[in-house]
Design a protein around this motif. Structure first.
Motif, short mmCIF file in Angstrom:
data_model
loop_
_atom_site.label_atom_id
_atom_site.label_comp_id
_atom_site.label_asym_id
_atom_site.label_seq_id
_atom_site.Cartn_x
_atom_site.Cartn_y
_atom_site.Cartn_z
N UNK A 1 0.84 -1.19 0.00
CA UNK A 1 0.00 0.00 0.00
C UNK A 1 0.87 1.24 0.00
N UNK A 2 0.52 2.23 -0.81
CA UNK A 2 1.24 3.49 -0.86
C UNK A 2 1.22 4.15 0.53
N UNK A 3 2.39 4.49 1.05
CA UNK A 3 2.47 4.99 2.43
C UNK A 3 1.74 6.31 2.61
N UNK A 4 1.81 7.20 1.63
CA UNK A 4 1.11 8.48 1.76
C UNK A 4 -0.39 8.27 1.82
N UNK A 5 -0.92 7.41 0.95
CA UNK A 5 -2.36 7.13 0.95
C UNK A 5 -2.77 6.40 2.23
N UNK A 6 -1.83 5.70 2.85
CA UNK A 6 -2.13 4.97 4.08
C UNK A 6 -2.10 5.87 5.31
N UNK A 7 -1.50 7.04 5.20
CA UNK A 7 -1.33 7.89 6.38
C UNK A 7 -1.97 9.26 6.28
N UNK A 8 -2.35 9.68 5.07
CA UNK A 8 -2.95 11.01 4.87
C UNK A 8 -4.29 10.86 4.17
N UNK A 9 -5.33 11.42 4.78
CA UNK A 9 -6.67 11.38 4.21
C UNK A 9 -7.28 12.77 4.26
N UNK A 10 -7.70 13.27 3.11
CA UNK A 10 -8.31 14.59 3.04
C UNK A 10 -7.44 15.66 3.68
N UNK A 11 -6.13 15.51 3.53
CA UNK A 11 -5.21 16.49 4.07
C UNK A 11 -4.88 16.30 5.53
N UNK A 12 -5.46 15.29 6.17
CA UNK A 12 -5.19 15.02 7.59
C UNK A 12 -4.16 13.90 7.68
N UNK A 13 -3.03 14.18 8.31
CA UNK A 13 -2.02 13.14 8.53
C UNK A 13 -2.40 12.40 9.81
N UNK A 14 -3.03 11.25 9.64
CA UNK A 14 -3.56 10.51 10.78
C UNK A 14 -2.62 9.40 11.24
N UNK A 15 -1.50 9.24 10.56
CA UNK A 15 -0.51 8.29 11.01
C UNK A 15 -0.76 6.84 10.63
N UNK A 16 -1.94 6.57 10.05
CA UNK A 16 -2.20 5.21 9.59
C UNK A 16 -3.30 4.47 10.32
N UNK A 17 -4.05 5.15 11.20
CA UNK A 17 -5.13 4.44 11.90
C UNK A 17 -6.27 4.09 10.94
N UNK A 18 -6.43 4.89 9.88
CA UNK A 18 -7.49 4.67 8.90
C UNK A 18 -6.96 3.81 7.75
N UNK A 19 -7.62 2.69 7.50
CA UNK A 19 -7.21 1.80 6.41
C UNK A 19 -7.82 2.31 5.11
N UNK A 20 -6.99 2.60 4.09
CA UNK A 20 -7.48 3.21 2.84
C UNK A 20 -8.15 2.18 1.93
N UNK A 21 -9.40 1.87 2.21
CA UNK A 21 -10.09 0.84 1.45
C UNK A 21 -10.49 1.31 0.05
N UNK A 22 -10.99 2.53 -0.04
CA UNK A 22 -11.59 3.01 -1.30
C UNK A 22 -10.97 4.33 -1.73
N UNK A 23 -10.54 4.40 -2.99
CA UNK A 23 -10.06 5.64 -3.57
C UNK A 23 -11.13 6.16 -4.53
N UNK A 24 -11.47 7.43 -4.44
CA UNK A 24 -12.48 7.99 -5.33
C UNK A 24 -11.96 9.21 -6.07
N UNK A 25 -12.66 9.59 -7.12
CA UNK A 25 -12.20 10.68 -7.97
C UNK A 25 -13.40 11.38 -8.59
N UNK A 26 -13.48 12.71 -8.39
CA UNK A 26 -14.50 13.48 -9.11
C UNK A 26 -14.05 13.62 -10.56
N UNK A 27 -15.01 13.80 -11.46
CA UNK A 27 -14.68 13.84 -12.88
C UNK A 27 -15.80 14.53 -13.64
N UNK A 28 -15.60 14.64 -14.93
CA UNK A 28 -16.63 15.07 -15.86
C UNK A 28 -17.04 13.86 -16.70
#
Length: 420
Positions: free
Chosen positions: A154-181
């Motif tokens: 798992x990408x370490x940044x995605x595992x530790x930062x969510x929505x700009x919050x560096x949470x250290x990794x307590x949140x498991x990054x299950x789903x990645x989403x993307x706004x689009x046209x």
């Protein structure tokens, strides 16, 4: 010899002895000196190497756990695919409950205040609640990406930062989403699709009523569109705040009061009268489905799902504006007051496995934080066509602005754009 110097040497030696006594790979608690969750196993000696040896027997002894899920679109994925596979492999029952995120968090707080266990042992939550969970001490302070064996890729940044919050990794990054046209190729040729925000504004003026834009107050794709506009048009000294993730609500409100969103307001002043503002993500997709709208603001995974279920025509195509559009992700956390921590940890590890992440991609179009998943290799050409093209993602995907600016921005939109 100086006494202070001697004390320093003694302290340093003590730290070295403590470190030497810990097994290689043992994780350390986040935010505090000690772990904030009670377990039958010793978290200070648990590693990725001995994880299954320690956790599997205890998880089977627990026998079951409760899982809260804030999402509507993922419920079939959980109940029809992932949970049955987990139960078959380990013989541990999962009680899946679809909940309203804010209400469920209040239930957890009420249980905590009453000295009761958490009503759930795992919680799939929206990323906007990442900081609140830390502030209220509701999440177990475990760096999951260092503990779970399946988190190695798992990408370490995605595992530790969510929505700009560096949470250290307590949140498991299950789903990645993307706004689009999204656009309907039946009505708009690929070469005529507006490539950036300026071109999009020109397009809606030439084609009034043919773009469906989700209201920022009613759906995440509209909220993401507003945030993407900020990143495109806010300039000068105002721009620094967009990357200041320590900013407070009061500071964000003052930032807006200084006129920092005036360029965005000017855009909406010209944009909104020429588009169909919808009351939700599904409403936008429905206008695309019946041909009333030719272009719309959307979520990538939701559009992928709608096309797959025949709710949108195969002529719908996704793309990202070259100026950049925001994306993020939602995660799952282990409550600090869980009474089934072993089975919960085992499930967290299970859902991060490559096999499960591939199933999630194929069924929901949900991207992964794993670094070993190649969309082209895993999807048919027809299914891959339901996603944003590889030359645009992640090249034109950008991270969200700080939560206080995002929240105050929606208040500003309601007061200054809707209210006038």
């Amino acid at each position: 010899m100086n006494k202070v110097f001697l004390n320093s040497i003694v302290f340093a030696i003590a730290l070295m002895l403590i470190a030497a006594s810990l097994p290689v790979g043992a994780v350390e608690p986040l935010w505090k000196e000690d772990f904030n969750i009670k377990t039958e196993f010793d978290l200070k000696t648990l590693t990725q190497e001995n994880f299954y040896e320690v956790i599997v027997p205890l998880a089977k002894k627990e026998g079951s756990f409760v899982f809260f899920d804030f999402s509507n679109s993922f419920a079939p994925l959980w109940t029809e695919h992932i949970i049955p596979l987990f139960e078959k492999e380990y013989g541990i029952k999962v009680q899946h409950n679809s909940v309203k995120g804010d209400v469920a968090l209040q239930q957890m707080l009420a249980a905590r205040n009453a000295g009761q266990p958490s009503p759930t042992d795992l919680f799939f939550v929206t990323s906007t609640q990442t900081q609140a969970l830390i502030d209220n001490g509701l999440a177990a302070n475990i760096p999951m990406y260092k503990l779970l064996p399946n988190a190695k890729d798992v990408d370490e940044t995605l595992a530790t930062v969510t929505n700009g919050v560096n949470h250290g990794g307590y949140m498991v990054p299950f789903h990645r989403n993307q706004t689009a046209m999204a656009y309907n190729a039946q009505f708009v040729n690929e070469q005529d699709v507006p490539k950036n925000f300026d071109e999009l504004l020109a397009w809606v003026k030439k084609n009034p009523g043919k773009l469906a834009a989700t209201s920022p107050l009613r759906g995440g794709s509209g909220d993401g569109f507003l945030t993407s506009l900020m990143l495109r048009y806010v300039e000068g000294r105002c721009r620094d705040a967009l990357s200041n993730f320590a900013i407070t609500d009061d500071e964000a409100r003052a930032w807006i009061g200084e006129g920092c969103l005036d360029p965005v307001g000017q855009y909406y002043k010209e944009f909104n009268p020429n588009v169909e503002i919808t009351n939700g993500n599904s409403d936008t997709l429905n206008l695309l489905a019946n041909g009333e709208a030719y272009i719309g603001t959307v979520w990538e995974d939701m559009t992928y799902d709608f096309i797959g279920r025949g709710l949108l025509p195969r002529t719908i195509r996704l793309y990202l504006l070259e100026d950049g559009q925001v994306g993020g992700g939602d995660g799952i956390f282990l409550p600090a007051d869980s009474t089934k921590p072993a089975s919960a940890l085992l499930f967290l590890d299970f859902i991060l496995s490559r096999d499960i992440q591939v199933i999630k991609l194929q069924i929901n179009g949900s991207r992964s934080a794993r670094t070993d998943i190649n969309v082209k290799e895993l999807l048919s050409a027809d299914d891959a066509a339901r996603l944003i093209p590889d030359d645009q993602y992640p090249a034109h995907a950008v991270q969200h602005v700080p939560i206080p600016i995002k929240n105050m921005g929606k208040e500003w939109y309601e007061a200054k754009i809707v209210g006038q």
